[in-house]
Design a protein around this motif. Structure first.
Motif, mmCIF file in Angstrom:
data_model
loop_
_atom_site.group_PDB
_atom_site.id
_atom_site.type_symbol
_atom_site.label_atom_id
_atom_site.label_comp_id
_atom_site.label_asym_id
_atom_site.label_seq_id
_atom_site.Cartn_x
_atom_site.Cartn_y
_atom_site.Cartn_z
ATOM 1 N N SER A 51 0.850 -1.192 0.000
ATOM 2 C CA SER A 51 0.000 0.000 0.000
ATOM 3 C C SER A 51 0.887 1.244 0.000
ATOM 4 C CB SER A 51 -0.937 0.030 1.209
ATOM 5 O OG SER A 51 -0.206 0.016 2.424
ATOM 6 N N SER A 52 0.417 2.261 -0.690
ATOM 7 C CA SER A 52 1.093 3.558 -0.735
ATOM 8 C C SER A 52 0.034 4.602 -0.430
ATOM 9 C CB SER A 52 1.705 3.793 -2.119
ATOM 10 O OG SER A 52 2.211 5.107 -2.228
ATOM 11 N N ASN A 53 0.078 5.145 0.771
ATOM 12 C CA ASN A 53 -0.984 6.025 1.237
ATOM 13 C C ASN A 53 -0.496 7.468 1.316
ATOM 14 O OD1 ASN A 53 -3.594 6.525 2.152
ATOM 15 N ND2 ASN A 53 -3.038 6.285 4.307
ATOM 16 N N GLU A 54 -1.426 8.395 1.221
ATOM 17 C CA GLU A 54 -1.087 9.789 1.484
ATOM 18 C C GLU A 54 -0.851 9.988 2.977
ATOM 19 O OE1 GLU A 54 -3.597 12.806 -0.086
ATOM 20 O OE2 GLU A 54 -3.699 11.925 -2.091
ATOM 21 N N SER A 55 -0.032 10.969 3.289
ATOM 22 C CA SER A 55 0.186 11.364 4.683
ATOM 23 C C SER A 55 -0.285 12.805 4.858
ATOM 24 C CB SER A 55 1.677 11.239 5.037
ATOM 25 O OG SER A 55 2.459 12.043 4.166
ATOM 26 N N GLY A 56 -0.156 13.324 6.077
ATOM 27 C CA GLY A 56 -0.419 14.738 6.293
ATOM 28 C C GLY A 56 -1.712 15.059 6.996
ATOM 29 N N ASN A 57 -1.942 16.342 7.196
ATOM 30 C CA ASN A 57 -3.028 16.794 8.061
ATOM 31 C C ASN A 57 -3.851 17.919 7.455
ATOM 32 O OD1 ASN A 57 -2.565 15.184 10.600
ATOM 33 N ND2 ASN A 57 -0.544 16.103 10.334
ATOM 34 N N ALA A 58 -4.148 17.825 6.172
ATOM 35 C CA ALA A 58 -4.985 18.851 5.552
ATOM 36 C C ALA A 58 -6.385 18.837 6.156
ATOM 37 C CB ALA A 58 -5.057 18.621 4.048
ATOM 38 N N ASP A 59 -7.037 19.999 6.237
ATOM 39 C CA ASP A 59 -8.406 20.103 6.741
ATOM 40 C C ASP A 59 -9.410 19.971 5.590
ATOM 41 O OD1 ASP A 59 -7.922 20.509 9.507
ATOM 42 O OD2 ASP A 59 -7.265 22.546 9.079
ATOM 43 N N PRO A 60 -10.612 19.435 5.852
ATOM 44 C CA PRO A 60 -11.072 18.828 7.112
ATOM 45 C C PRO A 60 -10.632 17.381 7.283
ATOM 46 C CG PRO A 60 -12.828 18.710 5.507
ATOM 47 C CD PRO A 60 -11.687 19.423 4.823
ATOM 48 N N LEU A 61 -9.965 16.835 6.241
ATOM 49 C CA LEU A 61 -9.507 15.458 6.300
ATOM 50 C C LEU A 61 -8.029 15.397 6.659
ATOM 51 C CD1 LEU A 61 -11.130 13.987 3.053
ATOM 52 C CD2 LEU A 61 -11.896 13.633 5.400
ATOM 53 N N GLY A 62 -7.683 14.438 7.478
ATOM 54 C CA GLY A 62 -6.285 14.108 7.682
ATOM 55 C C GLY A 62 -6.043 12.733 7.096
ATOM 56 N N ASN A 63 -4.863 12.513 6.562
ATOM 57 C CA ASN A 63 -4.514 11.192 6.034
ATOM 58 C C ASN A 63 -3.697 10.433 7.059
ATOM 59 O OD1 ASN A 63 -5.557 11.127 3.213
ATOM 60 N ND2 ASN A 63 -4.332 12.989 3.078
ATOM 61 N N ILE A 64 -3.897 9.131 7.119
ATOM 62 C CA ILE A 64 -3.287 8.361 8.201
ATOM 63 C C ILE A 64 -1.881 7.856 7.872
ATOM 64 C CG2 ILE A 64 -5.543 7.613 9.030
ATOM 65 C CD1 ILE A 64 -4.825 4.819 7.854
ATOM 66 N N GLY A 65 -1.445 7.958 6.609
ATOM 67 C CA GLY A 65 -0.136 7.402 6.285
ATOM 68 C C GLY A 65 -0.134 5.899 6.484
ATOM 69 N N ASN A 66 0.878 5.392 7.220
ATOM 70 C CA ASN A 66 0.956 3.961 7.556
ATOM 71 C C ASN A 66 0.984 3.054 6.334
ATOM 72 O OD1 ASN A 66 0.720 3.293 10.697
ATOM 73 N ND2 ASN A 66 -0.414 5.183 10.275
ATOM 74 N N SER A 67 1.634 3.510 5.258
ATOM 75 C CA SER A 67 1.849 2.632 4.113
ATOM 76 C C SER A 67 2.565 1.369 4.589
ATOM 77 C CB SER A 67 2.701 3.340 3.057
ATOM 78 O OG SER A 67 2.054 4.506 2.596
ATOM 79 N N MET A 68 2.283 0.246 3.904
ATOM 80 C CA MET A 68 2.807 -1.032 4.383
ATOM 81 C C MET A 68 3.241 -1.925 3.225
ATOM 82 S SD MET A 68 -0.115 -1.914 7.288
ATOM 83 C CE MET A 68 0.928 -2.988 8.284
ATOM 84 N N ILE A 69 4.216 -2.790 3.508
ATOM 85 C CA ILE A 69 4.572 -3.897 2.627
ATOM 86 C C ILE A 69 4.468 -5.163 3.476
ATOM 87 C CG2 ILE A 69 6.298 -4.935 1.120
ATOM 88 C CD1 ILE A 69 7.520 -2.133 0.779
ATOM 89 N N ILE A 70 3.555 -6.050 3.074
ATOM 90 C CA ILE A 70 3.218 -7.233 3.868
ATOM 91 C C ILE A 70 3.558 -8.490 3.070
ATOM 92 C CG2 ILE A 70 1.386 -8.397 5.164
ATOM 93 C CD1 ILE A 70 1.871 -5.586 6.131
#
Length: 270
Positions: free
Chosen positions: A212-231
């Motif tokens: 998974s490749s996720n967005e990160s950061g804290n833009a309003d009103p949504l924040g992104n959780i990050g936590n991209s993973m390779i399993i």
């Protein structure tokens, strides 16, 4: 062994050129510091050029991805690496699609996948302007592996991944913009738990490497959780990000997948 790189960053809302340079610099920084490591596949996040806002659909690309995919193609050729280019909005006729392009080491587009399961729950409105993909699950035939394609909320639909495995997927990539409403107490922690659990489940139930490749950061009103993973297919967390910009990397052994496919065929049962 094959080398997988997942890129995670916070896009500047609707600043396409800025975000392309940001992705380029993150990749370049990794390669410069890790030139001895094999690099076979790079995965970029969902909406990596625009971020998620009510205006992101105002920046549609032509069906071939236009200058954005041309930019990514140049990166693929420069570093001789396959790239799963997160997603961008493309326009075909009068319809908009949330689309991932996969490019080989020569910069040629070898697979295109339109997101099928749009985020239209819990207040999500992606379906109001974006059309759900009608293409069947797509597996990209790359020079080192068969890579199944999924995007963000697809992860809540396990049959999508089963179909990818039945079509030969050994790795599944899942670019995401997995977010939370900052106004709801505890939702960040809750959505992070859900995202991580689904990553692990989709890997082990399908006997594939899951990226998974996720967005990160804290833009309003949504924040992104990050936590991209390779399993790994045996549910080992090979690499995991926090909520900062950067990369995670893992060496993967595709023979493990190929062995499991012959000894543990649960993923193929009807």
């Amino acid at each position: 062994m094959a080398g997988i790189l997942s890129v995670q960053f916070e896009p500047v809302l609707n600043k396409i050129d800025t975000n392309l340079e940001k992705a380029k610099n993150i990749i370049e920084n990794f390669v410069t510091k890790n030139s001895e490591k094999p690099l076979d596949l790079i995965v970029l996040p969902e909406f990596f050029t625009t971020g998620v806002s009510h205006k992101y659909v105002d920046f549609p690309n032509p069906p071939d991805g236009g200058t954005v995919i041309e930019f990514v193609a140049n990166l693929a050729k420069k570093y001789k690496v396959n790239i799963a280019a997160g997603t961008i909005i493309v326009k075909r006729g009068e319809k908009l699609y949330n689309t991932m392009f996969v490019l080989n080491r020569e910069g040629k587009t070898v697979a295109v996948y339109d997101k099928i399961h749009l985020f239209k729950y819990f207040g999500g409105t992606e379906n109001l302007k974006v059309t759900a993909g009608e293409n069947s699950p797509i597996v990209a035939e790359l020079d080192f592996a068969r890579v199944g394609l999924a995007i963000c909320f697809d992860i809540k639909y396990p049959l999508h991944y089963k179909k990818l495995v039945q079509k030969g997927a050994e790795i599944i990539v899942n670019p995401s913009a997995w977010a939370y409403l900052k106004s709801i107490k505890g939702q960040k922690e809750q959505n992070t738990r859900i995202f991580k659990a689904l990553n692990i489940a989709r890997a082990t139930e399908n006997l594939v490497y899951f990226v998974s490749s996720n967005e990160s950061g804290n833009a309003d009103p949504l924040g992104n959780i990050g936590n991209s993973m390779i399993i790994s297919p045996t549910a080992d967390i090979l690499a995991e990000a926090g909520n900062e910009d950067g990369t995670i990397y893992a060496d993967i052994d595709l023979e493990l997948v190929r062995t499991l496919k012959t000894t543990t065929p649960v993923a193929f049962e009807e």
